[in-house]
Scaffold this active site. Structure first.
Site, mmCIF file in Angstrom:
data_model
loop_
_atom_site.group_PDB
_atom_site.id
_atom_site.type_symbol
_atom_site.label_atom_id
_atom_site.label_comp_id
_atom_site.label_asym_id
_atom_site.label_seq_id
_atom_site.Cartn_x
_atom_site.Cartn_y
_atom_site.Cartn_z
ATOM 1 N N SER A 58 0.857 -1.176 0.000
ATOM 2 C CA SER A 58 0.000 0.000 0.000
ATOM 3 C C SER A 58 0.889 1.219 0.000
ATOM 4 O O SER A 58 1.954 1.214 0.619
ATOM 5 C CB SER A 58 -0.895 0.048 1.241
ATOM 6 N N GLU A 65 -0.986 19.098 -5.421
ATOM 7 C CA GLU A 65 -2.250 19.159 -6.156
ATOM 8 C C GLU A 65 -3.213 18.031 -5.757
ATOM 9 O O GLU A 65 -4.178 17.767 -6.464
ATOM 10 C CB GLU A 65 -1.963 19.091 -7.665
ATOM 11 N N SER A 66 -2.998 17.355 -4.672
ATOM 12 C CA SER A 66 -3.849 16.328 -4.046
ATOM 13 C C SER A 66 -3.063 15.043 -3.773
ATOM 14 O O SER A 66 -2.134 15.092 -2.994
ATOM 15 C CB SER A 66 -5.157 16.073 -4.792
#
Lengths: 132, 132
Positions: A58, A65-66
């Protein structure tokens, strides 16, 4: 169609038939996701990856920008990848093309969701889409 | 309806009319997102938060069951929140209820996307949904 002022693009990517060994290799997975951010011309702020035992990786890459994220199931040859970008400067679809090239796969499904704030006259809404 | 074997639930939440000061407070935002993971009974692996100047907070909480994320725009009183969980043990909708209670807001829109691997006979597919 949702009643939102769109600020960003969120791509939710399901990749199947991937190479299990690749999906289980934290270094290769993290390199691929970081490079996807670079391809999109995003500004990387931080990244974190975790290797599960016996299998799976993971990881997230937080960008100015996110974010981008990945979760892999080597035993199912499957990866769930997100590319969420805001603003006009970065190029989420370039990152998507890179991901599709980098992760060998048999098939994929991608959903694009516009992100932004509900308009003033919008009603509260819960929507089930793309359920599978 | 997508042709996938569903493994997880992904909630994409747009919150509008939030309190700007709350959205700009890294400590409060991070506490809220971490507590949302706790409410969902998720296993927290790592978290990262970033304060933008002059305003805005981005953050992710990586959990053993996938991740939660937040990006705030205090100037627009808007937050984009994701809750992505896999497996039957964690409770993404409990986390959603906590978020809706914790972040005072005027209105919200939430999209639920099933995450999982495309079935063997599925064709490659790109879908634009919930565009706004």
């Amino acid at each position: 169609m949702r009643q939102i002022h769109r600020l960003g693009t969120h791509l939710l990517i399901e990749l199947a038939g991937c190479e299990a060994e690749f999906l289980n290799n934290e270094e290769q997975v993290s390199e691929a996701l970081l490079q996807a951010a670079v391809e999109a011309k995003a500004t990387i702020l931080s990244s974190y990856f975790h290797k599960f035992h016996p299998q799976g990786v993971s990881g997230v890459v937080v960008i100015a920008e996110s974010h981008l994220s990945i979760h892999t199931w080597p035993e199912l040859e499957y990866a769930a990848i997100d590319i969420f970008t805001c603003g006009d400067r970065v190029m989420p679809f370039v990152a998507l093309r890179y991901i599709l090239k980098k992760f060998e796969h048999d098939r994929y499904q991608t959903v694009e969701i516009g992100r932004g704030y509900p308009k003033a006259n919008a009603t509260n809404k819960f929507e089930l889409v793309a359920s599978g």
